[in-house]
Design an enzyme around this catalytic site. Structure first.
Site, PDB file in Angstrom:
ATOM      1  N   HIS A  39     -23.328  11.857 -10.517  1.00 50.73           N
ATOM      2  CA  HIS A  39     -24.453  11.052 -10.037  1.00 50.73           C
ATOM      3  C   HIS A  39     -24.146  10.547  -8.634  1.00 50.73           C
ATOM      4  CE1 HIS A  39     -27.952   8.546 -10.137  1.00 50.73           C
ATOM      5  NE2 HIS A  39     -27.234   7.486  -9.841  1.00 50.73           N
ATOM      6  N   ASP A  41     -25.501   8.616  -5.578  1.00 56.26           N
ATOM      7  CA  ASP A  41     -26.528   7.740  -5.010  1.00 56.26           C
ATOM      8  C   ASP A  41     -26.615   7.972  -3.503  1.00 56.26           C
ATOM      9  OD1 ASP A  41     -27.337   6.179  -7.309  1.00 56.26           O
ATOM     10  OD2 ASP A  41     -25.313   5.346  -7.265  1.00 56.26           O
ATOM     11  N   ASP A 153     -30.561   7.401 -13.863  1.00 54.03           N
ATOM     12  CA  ASP A 153     -30.264   6.055 -13.360  1.00 54.03           C
ATOM     13  C   ASP A 153     -31.447   5.177 -12.960  1.00 54.03           C
ATOM     14  OD1 ASP A 153     -28.339   4.103 -12.978  1.00 54.03           O
ATOM     15  OD2 ASP A 153     -27.956   4.646 -10.898  1.00 54.03           O
ATOM     16  N   ASP A 290     -20.825   8.378 -11.947  1.00 55.64           N
ATOM     17  CA  ASP A 290     -21.101   8.211 -10.516  1.00 55.64           C
ATOM     18  C   ASP A 290     -20.020   8.895  -9.669  1.00 55.64           C
ATOM     19  OD1 ASP A 290     -23.110   6.658 -11.469  1.00 55.64           O
ATOM     20  OD2 ASP A 290     -22.395   4.769 -10.580  1.00 55.64           O
ATOM     21  N   HIS A 436     -33.324   5.077  -6.036  1.00 55.24           N
ATOM     22  CA  HIS A 436     -33.361   3.921  -6.947  1.00 55.24           C
ATOM     23  C   HIS A 436     -32.414   2.776  -6.577  1.00 55.24           C
ATOM     24  CE1 HIS A 436     -30.512   6.888  -8.704  1.00 55.24           C
ATOM     25  NE2 HIS A 436     -29.763   5.805  -8.857  1.00 55.24           N
TER      26      HIS A 436
END
Ligand code: ZN
Length: 1030
Positions: A39, A41, A153, A290, A436
C-alpha cells in the site's frame, strides 16, 4: 437493526468464534489465493516525491527482480501516480520485463486510478478524472485494462465508486474500511461478498461484484484468518532479528522440514475459519501492508516460506486445499467459476458505508472537515480544470474546422502543445489530491503544503490555458494571435498570492479609455448571474459590447475593516447574461457624470454602545446608523422570489419566505463550538470525539453588523471575533434569485481543541431524517440514531444536504466538502473548521494546528413540496433548481480583463463566442470535454472525451423552469445539432475511461442508434462518448 454494542469476540475481538467440522471441503477443495500487495500512499507522513525516493522506487525495482525469478510469484499494484513516475526512471530492458510480467499474469494493475481516492470528500468530476488519467496512462504505456478494484484504505466507502468502476468496465471490486459492527453482521449473514446496487437503479444494470474484507485491517495479522496473533506469525518480514516484530509476542518461524507440518496446519486452520465467513470455498488472503516489499530480504522471506507452505498443503490431498499466490483478478475469476459451477448466489445490497468506525466509539467523521482551506482549494482547482479543458477543446476544434475548410495560418502561434502539458499536470495534481490522505486533511503539515503548492500552481497554469484559449476564440483575425506569456492579452480577475492564502480580486484601472471584460460561462445551460469585479474608480459603468446597451450594475464599497472602506477599490457588480459555454464581452466605461454612472449601494450600520465612538468612513456611499426602536426591528431583505428576516443584534438569519408561494419557515443561523473529549482519546485529524453537545458561540463583544442595499444585490455582514458571516440576496430574475448566499470567513487560530459549527435551526418537521449527497453524484437518505454516539451521526457533505417535511424542503448547497449532521428535527449543522492539539493514534503523529483564514460558501434553498408520503423513500433527488444552484457555486462564471499593456490590445475582437446552438436540457450536464492525448507523443490528439451526466431530479419539488432557460428531453441529445458551427465526427460510445467500446447489447445503452449522432441517457447515468469535433 444493528445494535452497535461492541462485545468482546475473543481472538477476533470485534467478531465471534468461528468453528468448522473439517469435512466442509471434501467435495470442493478450499481454494486459497494469497495476494501480495504494497500500500503506497501518494503522500502522508512524507511527500509523494520523498516516499518515491525512499521507498516506492525500491519496491518496484525489487518487484521486477523477484517476480522474474519464479513464475508462481505474483503481485498487484494500484497507484498509477507512482508507477508512471517509476516508468520514466527505468530503462527499456526493465520496461520489457514489466510488460512480460503483465502479459503472463504475474503482475496486475488493480483499479488503475492515479491514486486510491478518498470516497467521502471527493467530487465525482475529480473521481472520474483521476480514474481516466490512470487508465489512459496504462493503455498508452502498457496496453493494460484493469478488471478489478482494490480499495483497502479509504475511510469508508461510497456506492458512487462502485458505479464508476462498473462503467469503466471493471468486473469486481474490493473494499476494506467498514464499521466493525457492519463487518460482523455481514460475516454472520455471509454477505461479505455481494452485488452492490445503486439505490436509484432498480434495472440493476450497474450491479457491481464486491468483496468486503472481514477483519480490522489490511495488514498481514488481520488477513489470514480471525486470530491476529497467529496470522502475524505468517508475516515473514517480522522474523526475529528484523526491524519489526509481532506485537502479540509470538514471532514467526522460518519454515523448515522440522516445523512444516505444524505450521501448515496452523495456517490452514486460519484459512478454514476465514472461509466460513463466505459462501464459497474460494478464499482471498491479501499479503502486504504500507510500503511493504522494499527490501530484497523481505521478498525472499515471504516468497520462499509461503511457497514451502503451499507445496506442503497442496501435496497433502487429505487436507482438501489448493493454496497459491494470486492476483486480485485471479481470485475473482475463481470465485465466478465457483459460483457458476455450484449455483451459489451472492446477495444484492444497496447503500453506503459511512460513517466508518474501526473500534469502540472511534468514528472517522473528523476528516470530513479537517483542513477545510484545502477542501475549498480542491474545488477551485476542479472548476478551473473543467472550465479550461472545455475551452481548450473548443479552441482546437475551431482550428480543425477552419483547416478542414482550407483556411491556413488560422492557429496564429497558439501554444497548443504547451497548454496541453499544463492540462496534463493539472489533471495529475488534482488526481493526486483525491488520495485518501490528501483531500481528507490527514497528512503531515509539510505534506499538506506540498499538496497546496501543487493545487496552487495548477490553478495558475489553468488560468493561463483559459486566457490563451479565450484570447484566440474572441479574436476577429485568428492568424493575428501572438503568444506573449510575459504580457498576456487577458488577465484573470482573481489572483491567489500563495498556496495558503485566499484568492484576491485584481483591481482594474478604469481610465478615460474603456476596459474590456470577457465573461465565460463554463456550463452547458444559459446563465444570467452576477459578476463582481474590483475597479479603482467609482466613475464607471458597464455596457454590452454586442448591443451597446448599459447593463444593470451596482457599485459597492470594498471593506478594509468592518467599518472602514478601502480607498483604492470599489466593487462593481453586474448581471451577465451568457449563453452555454460562451464568452461574452463587456465594456467598462469611464462615467464622470454621476447620473450616467453606476448606481451605488447604500449602507446601514447598527449602532452599539461600544461603537458609538467609532467613526464610520463610507467615502462616496450613503450610510446611516440605526438607533432606538429602529435598531431593534428585524432586518428585512427581499427580492422577487424570497424574503428574509434577520436578527438586528447579530445580523444572522431568522426566517425565510417564498414570495410567490407564501411558504414560510423559521431558519435560524447559529454558531456553536465543540470541544474535545476529556478522556484519553481525543479528536484529531481523523476522529471526531467531542465533549458532548455543542455549546453556543458567545462573543465577548456584539458583532459589528453592516447592511448593504443595492439594485443588484443586498447583504448583511456580521463581523464576530472568530468569523465574518455574510447573507446575500441577489436581485436577479433568474436562478440566482431563488437562493440565499451564505458565506463565512473563519479564523480559529487563537483556539485550543475547538471546532466551529454553523447550525441551521428550522421548523421543518424532518424528524430524525435528512439527506446528504455522495460525491456530488447521488443523494443518500440518512437517519440520525440516538443509540449511536453524537460523532457517528455526522456524514460527508460534498455538495449538499437537506431536511424536508410534507410541504417543504430546505437545502444547504456547499462550495466545499465538510462534515454535516442533523442532530435534532429541522436542524442541519456543518463543521466549518477544527483546531486540535493532539494526534488521534491513527499513525499521523500530530494534531491539526495549521489552520488558516478559511473561506466557506453556501447557498440556502427553500422549496415547496407537494408529496405527502407515508414512508420515507429509499431514493431521493435534488430539484432541477437545486442542481443548477449547485453549479453556480461550483462552476461560477469566470471573468477576464483585457490587458491594456498587451501589444494585441488594439486588435479587433468579436463581441461574443457562442459554440452551442441551443442549451443542453436542464438535466444534462456536460461533465467534461477532455482532449485525448495523442497516441504517438505527448501532445493533444484530434479526439475528445465528451462526458455527459443525466442528473436525476425530483419532480415533486415545485420549481419554475422558466428561470432555468432550459427544458428536459428525456435524456436525448442530438450531437449533430449541438454546436453552432462545429460538427461531430467519428462518434464512438465507450466505457467511462475510454478503455472499451460500449457494449450496445449489454446494459442500458438505451435506444441509441450507433449510426447517428443521437445519444440517449437514462436518469443518473454518466456516459463517455469519444468524438472528433471540428
Ligand atoms: Zn493509505
Amino acid at each position: 437493526m444493528l445494535r452497535f454494542d461492541n462485545p468482546d469476540g475473543g481472538v477476533w475481538k470485534q467478531g465471534f468464534d468461528i468453528s468448522y467440522h473439517g469435512n466442509e471441503w471434501d467435495k470442493e477443495p478450499l481454494e486459497v489465493f494469497v495476494v501480495p500487495h504494497s500500500h503506497n500512499d501518494p503522500g502522508w507522513l512524507k511527500t509523494f516525491d520523498d516516499y518515491y525516493r525512499d521507498q516506492t522506487q525500491h519496491i518496484l525495482n525489487n518487484m521486477l527482480l523477484h517476480l522474474a525469478q519464479d513464475t508462481r510469484r505474483k503481485m498487484i499494484w494500484s497507484e498509477i501516480s507512482y508507477f508512471s513516475k517509476w516508468w520514466n526512471d527505468i530503462d527499456s530492458q526493465k520496461r520489457d520485463t514489466v510488460r512480460r510480467l503483465l502479459r503472463n499474469g504475474q503482475l496486475e494493475m488493480a483499479t488503475g486510478g492515479w491514486v486510491m481516492p478518498d470516497e467521502a470528500n471527493t467530487h465525482y468530476f475529480a473521481l472520474i478524472d483521476q480514474l481516466m488519467e490512470g487508465h489512459q496512462w496504462l493503455e498508452a504505456n502498457l496496453g493494460v485494462k484493469p478488471t478489478s478494484g482494490w480499495a483497502v484504505d479509504p475511510f469508508g466507502h461510497s456506492p458512487s465508486m462502485a458505479y464508476f468502476l462498473k462503467r469503466a468496465g471493471l468486473a469486481s471490486m474490493l473494499i476494506q474500511r467498514v464499521h466493525y459492527a457492519v463487518k460482523k453482521q455481514f460475516a454472520t449473514k455471509k454477505t461479505l461478498e455481494f452485488y452492490w446496487r445503486q439505490n436509484w437503479d432498480p434495472a440493476s444494470s450497474s450491479d457491481m461484484m464486491c468483496h468486503m474484507m472481514p477483519f480490522y485491517s489490511y495488514d498481514i495479522p488481520h488477513t489470514c484468518g480471525p486470530d491476529p496473533s497467529i496470522c502475524c506469525q505468517f508475516d515473514f518480514h517480522r522474523l526475529p532479528g528484523g526491524r519489526i516484530s509481532c506485537p502479540w509476542r509470538i514471532p514467526p518461524q522460518p519454515i523448515t522440514d522440522h516445523n512444516i507440518r505444524e505450521r501448515s496446519l496452523l495456517l490452514l486452520d486460519q484459512y478454514r475459519k476465514k472461509s466460513r465467513l463466505f459462501r464459497t470455498g474460494v478464499l482471498l488472503v491479501p499479503l502486504g501492508d504500507d510500503f511493504r516489499w522494499a527490501e530484497s530480504s523481505e521478498w525472499q522471506n515471504q516468497f520462499n516460506n509461503y511457497q514451502r507452505l503451499f507445496t506442503y498443503l497442496n501435496t497433502h490431498s487429505e487436507l482438501h486445499v489448493k493454496a497459491q499466490f494470486g492476483t486480485i483478478s485471479d481470485y475473482f475469476r475463481a470465485l465466478r467459476n465457483r459460483t457458476a459451477r455450484t449455483g451459489i448466489n451472492l446477495p444484492v445490497l444497496s447503500g453506503d458505508f459511512f460513517t466508518y468506525a474501526d473500534r469502540d466509539d472511534h468514528y472517522w467523521s473528523g476528516y470530513y472537515t479537517s483542513r477545510p482551506f484545502y477542501k475549498r482549494l480542491d474545488r477551485l482547482l476542479e472548476s478551473h480544470l473543467r472550465a479550461a479543458e472545455i475551452l481548450y477543446s473548443l479552441t482546437l476544434a475551431e482550428m480543425r474546422r477552419a483547416e478542414a475548410g482550407g483556411v491556413s495560418g488560422y492557429r496564429g502561434d497558439f501554444p497548443a502543445g504547451e497548454a496541453y502539458q499544463l492540462l496534463i499536470v493539472a489533471r495529475r495534481n488534482l488526481g493526486l489530491f483525491q488520495h485518501h490522505d490528501a483531500v481528507t486533511g490527514t497528512s503531515k503539515d509539510w505534506v499538506v503544503m506540498d499538496y497546496g503548492k501543487r493545487l496552487y500552481h495548477s490553478i495558475l497554469a489553468l488560468k493561463e490555458v483559459l486566457v490563451n484559449s479565450a484570447h484566440w476564440l474572441i479574436l476577429k483575425d485568428k492568424a493575428a494571435y501572438r503568444h506573449e506569456p510575459s504580457s498576456a492579452f487577458l488577465q484573470m480577475d482573481e489572483v491567489q498570492p500563495s498556496q495558503d492564502t485566499l484568492p484576491k480580486k485584481t483591481i482594474l484601472t478604469v481610465g478615460r479609455a474603456s476596459r474590456m471584460l470577457v465573461v465565460y460561462n463554463p456550463v452547458s445551460q444559459k446563465r444570467s448571474a452576477v459578476v463582481s469585479i474590483y475597479v479603482d474608480s467609482p466613475a464607471v459603468r458597464v455596457v454590452s459590447m454586442e448591443t451597446g446597451q448599459p447593463i444593470p450594475a451596482q457599485l459597492s464599497a470594498v471593506w478594509a475593516e468592518p467599518t472602514r472602506m478601502s480607498l483604492k477599490a470599489y466593487k462593481l457588480s453586474f448581471i451577465a447574461e451568457v449563453p452555454p459555454l460562451a464568452l461574452v464581452l463587456y465594456h467598462l466605461l469611464h462615467a464622470p457624470d454621476k447620473d450616467d454612472s453606476t448606481q451605488r449601494a447604500n449602507y446601514t450600520f447598527l449602532a452599539r454602545d461600544w461603537q458609538e465612538s467609532q467613526s464610520i468612513d463610507t467615502g462616496p456611499f450613503k450610510a446611516s446608523r440605526l438607533q432606538g426602536d429602529e435598531a431593534n426591528a428585524p432586518l428585512v431583505l427581499a427580492n422577487a422570489h424570497i424574503q428574509t428576516w434577520t436578527s438586528p443584534s447579530s445580523g444572522l438569519l431568522e426566517k425565510m419566505k417564498l414570495a410567490g408561494d407564501g411558504l414560510e419557515r423559521h431558519v435560524q443561523v447559529r454558531f456553536f463550538w465543540y470541544g474535545t473529549s476529556p478522556n484519553h482519546d481525543k479528536s484529531g485529524a481523523y476522529l471526531f470525539l467531542p465533549d458532548g453537545e455543542a455549546k453556543p458561540y458567545s462573543a465577548s463583544l456584539p458583532p459589528q453588523v453592516r447592511v448593504t442595499r443595492g439594485p443588484v444585490f443586498s447583504e448583511i455582514t456580521s463581523c464576530f471575533q472568530h468569523f465574518t458571516h455574510t447573507l446575500r440576496l441577489f436581485h436577479v430574475e433568474g436562478l440566482e434569485g431563488h437562493s440565499v448566499e451564505l458565506s463565512n470567513l473563519v479564523d480559529i487560530r487563537s483556539e485550543v481543541n475547538r471546532e466551529l459549527v454553523m447550525r441551521l435551526v428550522t421548523d421543518v418537521a424532518s424528524g430524525d431524517h435528512f439527506y446528504t449527497d455522495l460525491n456530488g453524484f447521488q443523494i443518500q437518505p440518512r437517519r440520525t440514531l440516538a443509540k449511536l454516539p453524537l460523532q457517528a451521526n455526522f456524514y460527508p457533505m460534498t455538495t449538499m444536504a437537506y431536511v424536508q417535511d410534507s410541504n417543504s424542503r430546505l437545502t444547504l448547497l456547499t462550495g466545499q466538502s465538510l462534515g454535516v449532521a442533523s442532530l435534532k428535527s429541522g436542524n442541519l449543522e456543518v463543521v466549518l473548521d477544527r483546531r486540535l492539539q493532539q494526534d488521534d493514534n491513527r499513525g499521523l503523529g500530530q494534531g491539526v494546528t495549521d489552520n488558516k483564514l478559511t473561506a466557506s460558501c453556501f447557498r440556502l434553498l427553500l422549496e415547496r413540496r407537494r408529496r405527502q408520503e407515508k414512508e420515507v423513500a429509499l431514493v431521493s433527488y435534488p430539484s432541477l433548481i437545486s442542481h443548477a444552484s449547485s453549479l453556480h457555486l461550483l462552476q461560477p462564471l469566470l471573468s477576464m480583463a483585457v490587458n491594456p499593456a498587451s501589444s494585441a490590445a488594439s486588435l479587433p475582437l468579436l463581441p461574443s463566442y457562442q459554440p452551442i446552438r441551443k442549451a443542453l436540457p436542464c438535466d444534462l450536464h456536460l461533465l467534461n470535454l477532455r482532449t485525448i492525448q495523442n497516441k504517438e507523443g505527448a501532445g493533444p490528439s484530434d479526439q475528445s472525451a465528451l462526458i455527459l451526466h443525466r442528473k436525476g431530479f425530483d419532480c415533486d419539488v415545485l420549481n419554475t423552469p422558466a428561470h432555468l432557460h432550459c427544458g428536459t428531453t428525456h435524456g436525448e441529445l442530438d450531437l449533430d445539432n449541438m454546436f453552432t458551427s462545429l460538427s461531430v465526427h467519428n462518434l464512438q460510445r465507450v466505457t467511462l475511461t475510454l478503455m472499451h467500446p460500449e457494449n450496445e447489447s449489454g446494459n442500458d445503452a438505451g435506444d441509441s442508434d450507433s449510426r447517428s449522432h443521437h445519444v440517449k441517457l437514462e436518469p443518473m447515468e454518466v456516459r463517455t462518448i469519444q468524438v472528433q469535433i471540428g
